[in-house]
Design an enzyme around this catalytic site. Structure first.
Site, mmCIF file in Angstrom:
data_model
loop_
_atom_site.group_PDB
_atom_site.id
_atom_site.type_symbol
_atom_site.label_atom_id
_atom_site.label_comp_id
_atom_site.label_asym_id
_atom_site.label_seq_id
_atom_site.Cartn_x
_atom_site.Cartn_y
_atom_site.Cartn_z
ATOM 1 N N GLU B 100 14.054 -4.344 -0.812
ATOM 2 C CA GLU B 100 13.617 -3.433 -0.657
ATOM 3 C C GLU B 100 14.569 -2.209 -1.621
ATOM 4 O OE1 GLU B 100 10.373 -3.024 -0.614
ATOM 5 O OE2 GLU B 100 10.055 -4.305 0.899
ATOM 6 N N GLU B 130 10.972 2.573 -1.850
ATOM 7 C CA GLU B 130 11.917 1.220 -1.231
ATOM 8 C C GLU B 130 12.680 1.785 -0.372
ATOM 9 O OE1 GLU B 130 10.948 -0.834 -2.544
ATOM 10 O OE2 GLU B 130 10.172 -0.859 -4.384
ATOM 11 N N HIS B 133 11.843 1.625 3.259
ATOM 12 C CA HIS B 133 10.844 0.603 3.607
ATOM 13 C C HIS B 133 12.180 -0.205 3.979
ATOM 14 C CE1 HIS B 133 7.191 -0.369 0.461
ATOM 15 N NE2 HIS B 133 6.970 0.971 1.472
ATOM 16 N N GLU B 195 6.733 -8.337 -6.445
ATOM 17 C CA GLU B 195 5.198 -7.404 -5.583
ATOM 18 C C GLU B 195 4.058 -7.918 -5.834
ATOM 19 O OE1 GLU B 195 7.943 -3.308 -4.980
ATOM 20 O OE2 GLU B 195 7.420 -3.455 -7.053
ATOM 21 N N GLU B 229 2.953 -0.802 -1.499
ATOM 22 C CA GLU B 229 3.714 -1.904 -2.722
ATOM 23 C C GLU B 229 2.102 -2.534 -3.727
ATOM 24 O OE1 GLU B 229 5.383 -3.633 -2.922
ATOM 25 O OE2 GLU B 229 6.420 -3.800 -0.506
ATOM 26 N N HIS B 232 3.728 0.172 -6.524
ATOM 27 C CA HIS B 232 4.612 -0.427 -6.937
ATOM 28 C C HIS B 232 3.639 -1.660 -7.925
ATOM 29 C CE1 HIS B 232 6.762 -0.043 -3.156
ATOM 30 N NE2 HIS B 232 6.412 1.242 -4.029
#
Lengths: 375, 519
Positions: B100, B130, B133, B195, B229, B232
């Protein structure tokens, strides 16, 4: 599949703890008396080797850029630190408090936009201000703040520590947010007034051609595209440009003069930009004053480097302010009722000379600075 | 009816203007050079402005922290977890955090590199995701540290991980390769592969296993992570969309996908598999099946299938990876147990119940690797009184293990035997380099200057193991009992003295032929 249930009492055995110490971070120096949540969740997430000062690891980077540049290298910046992990954002703005603050601002902005229109707060805006400033100059600050947002990208990629990376990320978000909220304001007013347009074209034209804004565009473009040292970029932006030009434009020109023109909306947009600037100034001082200028080994060196950087950024910033002075004549009300750019420049320069200049021993009087702006 | 004027500004309305925010700057070049050309009109899929993004994340935070600080805290949920499973969360929370953290840098480099303001906006949101995370992983570790019976490891992993034999491949895969290189390579590494292919098994499937083992803390945090995610994966997809129009770009893209897949697979496949099939007391679907479902079929087939109209194919090493996914995690667990003092957790040898499950789901398991676990168990390798470590297997059998210069994994995949027969050793720049496979070799031969860092065996060549543990701080608060233990019992805990008496020294096999020796 067998499954262990959370509330199954068979599993609620009382187990003697293996270990009494439950606090993480005995290897980290707390900023205040004890280690904070902000430090627990962030500090030392950056897995630096020990040849980047403060790092706990060893060895080198095992996957590198083409040509062999590692993920992070000491040569990324000219500044030196005995411990890059000494930095902290005094506001402790890690993700959770940060998005909470921004979400609050959004709810408040939405309420404002809905009810201010119902209360017809937009009715008395001076048409000259609406056309010249809100549509064009304030609109140009969409690009201004967007450019500063872009200048943060390589800072967020290249800085050496978790805490500084996260602080720089808030700076990026705040600048993009300001750009977006200026456009939100223009879109709101465009629905209730004929002399404001949501179209960005006149704003971009002003940004690219209005002589009052070309000095600012020069600084923004240089910070974005020509500054490769992340610490220098932060220095140029947060120790020089924002506290001088930023205050001069956002606070003195836009925030303070809006009321003179019956504009209650611009001060609200500028308010969150001022708040962002203040929050950034707090961590910028921690980095440049406490950590770099107070470094046990490299303080004198860092001050010298900052002065070298200042040689670049101060003249550019003063030139940008000098260009902006032209806007104090933008409307009839400003020509007749404003205290003028001299008073504004003196206020801003005075604050900067008192707080910022001593951090890196910059010797310039307020009169010198003001003279440069009013030349 | 109220007749006051109304006006409405929506976040999507503001976002529509985003593509006009930029302007052409003559001096602008990406600070992270790329061989690709980007389409400056590429869109993003999640059309959020900063404040609307913040509102959504605040809501997620509020649900997550609300659960953790209220209901789960009142239930002392962190103390009710199967110890075997809780121990692996020491590893998972930290190793995931590294990824992350790296992803923050990746997203920032992409934000600098691309031309489209919408894409930049998407990458900026990912930067802040991020950050979220990283702090969630830190929060998870801290949460367990305050409740679970053994906080050691949850408290100190960020410090002692540098002496961990699998930290090197973790960081290499999820950080170094994700944020160093061509920005499109970075995106492919992080967004298209890590990811889109691996976070589903790592984060989603792991929640099922966690819950089965009494762990309600991990799903609360991980499912909140996974909700980001999706953005992402969409960012990764749009990166590809932004380069596929230019035929010149397509000369490089497939190779970058092949390489990124292999690097990610080499570490993540065995690591997650070992967590599922060995650290879980109550097991769910066997890892090989989970891997097939998420990585082979869902990602290699469906997700990359969506890109096939642009000429993108499934990665060439996918078939080799599928073979690895069956055996590699068994050998990774055995290798980790052989070096248990450096792993930072308490973990035990499989018991009879595990033996039955593993043989049932991986026919041939006992003959492949189960017999080794049995040998370690019968000879009391977990008892400090015997002063013996699992690495004796390699010392006595004179089995060399190398670390691959490119992926940083030891040559143990898919099995010890195959790992050794696949290895290739070459000399360049005055040093020897081991490479695990044709896929890593081809990366090395093209750009050897990208792979010059020292590996674990080179860093600790000549170090006796208790010295490594002491220097890294992998000991408990009494200063002598090891943080790592080769069993879950509260008695017969190993100390630094016990470890020292084993007399095991790490060696660089490229110089000495062996990676360990007894002195």
């Amino acid at each position: 599949m067998s499954r262990r249930l959370l509330l199954n009492p068979d599993f609620d055995e009382v187990v003697e703890p293996f270990e009494t110490r439950r606090t993480m971070g005995y290897y980290a120096n707390p900023y205040r008396q004890r280690i904070s949540e902000y430090e627990k969740v962030l500090l030392y997430a950056q897995p630096s080797p020990d040849w980047i000062p403060g790092g706990l690891g060893l060895g080198g980077w095992t996957g590198k850029f083409a040509g062999g540049r590692g993920a992070w290298e000491n040569y990324f910046t000219e500044a030196k630190s005995s411990d890059w992990f000494a930095f902290r954002d005094p506001g402790s703005r890690w993700e959770q408090p940060y998005v909470q603050e921004k979400a609050e601002e959004w709810r408040e902005a939405q309420r404002y936009m809905e009810s201010s229109v119902a209360e017809r707060l937009h009715d008395d805006i001076d048409p000259e201000w609406a056309e010249r400033i809100i549509t064009r100059v304030l609109g140009a600050f969409i690009h201004h703040d967007y450019g500063l947002f872009m200048a943060h990208a390589s800072v967020v990629r290249d800085t050496f520590t978790d805490v500084l990376r996260v602080a720089a990320g808030t700076g990026a978000l705040d600048h993009l947010d300001t750009a977006q909220m200026i456009q939100a304001q223009r879109m709101l007013l465009a629905q209730v007034r004929d002399d404001v347009t949501e179209d960005i074209a006149p704003a971009k034209e002003a940004w690219l051609t209005d002589p009052a804004l070309q000095g600012a565009r020069t600084v923004v473009e240089r910070l974005w595209t020509e500054s490769y040292d992340p610490v220098e970029t932060l220095f140029g932006m947060y120790m020089v440009y924002e506290p001088l030009f930023g205050r001069f434009a956002r606070r003195e020109l836009l925030h303070h003069h809006a009321g003179l023109h019956g504009d209650h909306c611009t001060p609200r947009t500028m308010w969150s930009a001022l708040r962002a600037g203040d929050a950034a100034a707090r961590w910028a001082f921690d980095l440049f004053e406490r950590v770099l200028a107070g470094d046990p080994n490299y303080a004198a060196y860092n001050v010298k480097v900052m002065r070298m950087w200042a040689e670049t950024w101060i003249p550019l910033t003063l030139a940008a302010m000098a260009d902006l002075v032209g806007l104090w004549d933008a409307t009839g009300r400003m020509r007749s009722a404003s205290a003028g750019p001299g008073a504004a420049a003196r206020r801003v320069a005075g604050e900067w000379a008192k707080a910022y200049a001593p951090v890196f021993g910059w010797e310039a009087t307020v009169d010198d600075l003001v003279a440069e702006v009013l030349r | 009816m109220l007749s006051a004027p109304t006006a409405k500004v929506t976040p999507q309305g503001v976002h529509q203007w985003l593509s006009e925010f930029g302007w052409d700057v003559d001096s602008r070049r990406s600070k992270y050079p790329t061989k690709y050309t980007f389409n400056k009109h590429t869109k993003e899929q999640f059309k959020l402005i900063v404040r609307e993004y913040s509102r959504m994340e605040e809501e997620k935070d509020s649900r997550q922290f609300g659960s953790l600080l209220d209901s789960l805290a009142r239930l002392s949920a962190g103390s009710r977890v199967e110890p075997r499973w809780a121990e692996v969360m020491k590893l998972v929370s930290n190793f995931l955090e590294v990824g992350e953290y790296g992803a923050m840098g990746t997203s920032a480099a992409l934000w600098d590199a691309v031309e489209s303001p919408e894409q930049r906006n998407g990458y900026l949101a990912q930067v802040e995701d991020e950050v979220r995370h990283v702090t969630q992983c830190g929060y998870l570790a801290n949460y367990f540290a305050t409740q679970y019976q053994d906080p050691a490891g949850f408290t100190d992993f960020r410090k002692f991980r540098f002496a961990h034999p699998f930290f090197g491949p973790d960081r290499n895969c999820v950080l170094d390769h994700a944020l160093s290189g061509d920005p499109v390579q970075m995106s492919v590494n992080l967004q298209l592969v890590a990811e889109a292919a691996f976070t589903n098994p790592l984060i989603v499937a792991m929640c099922e296993v966690a819950a089965a083992n009494g762990d309600e803390v991990t799903p609360t945090i991980f499912l909140s992570i996974e909700s980001d995610e999706l953005r992402h994966m969409a960012n990764g997809y749009q990166t590809i969309v932004s380069v596929v129009d230019d035929p010149d770009n397509m000369e490089y893209l497939q190779t970058d996908i092949d390489n990124a897949f292999w690097i990610n697979h080499k570490f993540i496949t065995p690591f997650v598999g070992a967590a599922f099939d060995y650290f879980a007391r109550h097991k769910a679907t066997p890892w090989a099946q989970t891997w097939d479902k998420w990585v082979y079929e869902d990602w290699g087939g469906i997700w990359l299938g969506r890109l096939s109209r642009f000429g993108v194919q499934s990665p060439a090493p996918l078939a080799d990876a599928k073979r690895d996914a069956y055996w590699a995690h068994h050998y990774a667990y055995a290798s980790a147990w052989a070096l248990w003092p450096l792993v930072g957790v308490r973990f035990e040898l499989p018991d009879q119940r595990d033996f039955d499950w593993l043989e049932g789901n991986y026919p041939g398991w006992y003959d492949e690797i189960g017999n080794i676990f049995e040998h370690w168990r019968e000879d009391g390798y977990d008892d400090p009184a015997n002063h013996a470590l699992g690495v004796d297997l390699f010392i006595n059998g004179k089995i060399p293990v190398y670390i691959c210069r490119v992926c940083q994994m030891p040559t143990i995949m898919p099995t010890f035997y195959d790992g050794l027969t696949n290895v290739r050793i070459l000399e360049y720049g005055g040093r020897k380099h081991a490479l695990c496979s044709e896929w890593c070799e081809r990366m090395y031969l093209k750009e050897p200057e990208r792979y010059t860092g020292q590996n674990f065996f080179e860093l600790f060549d000549g170090w006796e193991m208790s010295e490594i543990v002491r220097a890294s701080g992998m000991v408990r608060s009494d200063g002598r009992t090891l943080t790592s233990q080769p069993h879950l019992r509260s008695e017969r805990l190993w100390t630094l003295d016990d470890l020292q008496q084993c007399g095991v020294v790490i060696r660089d096999p490229l110089k000495h032929g062996q990676f360990v020796e007894r002195v």
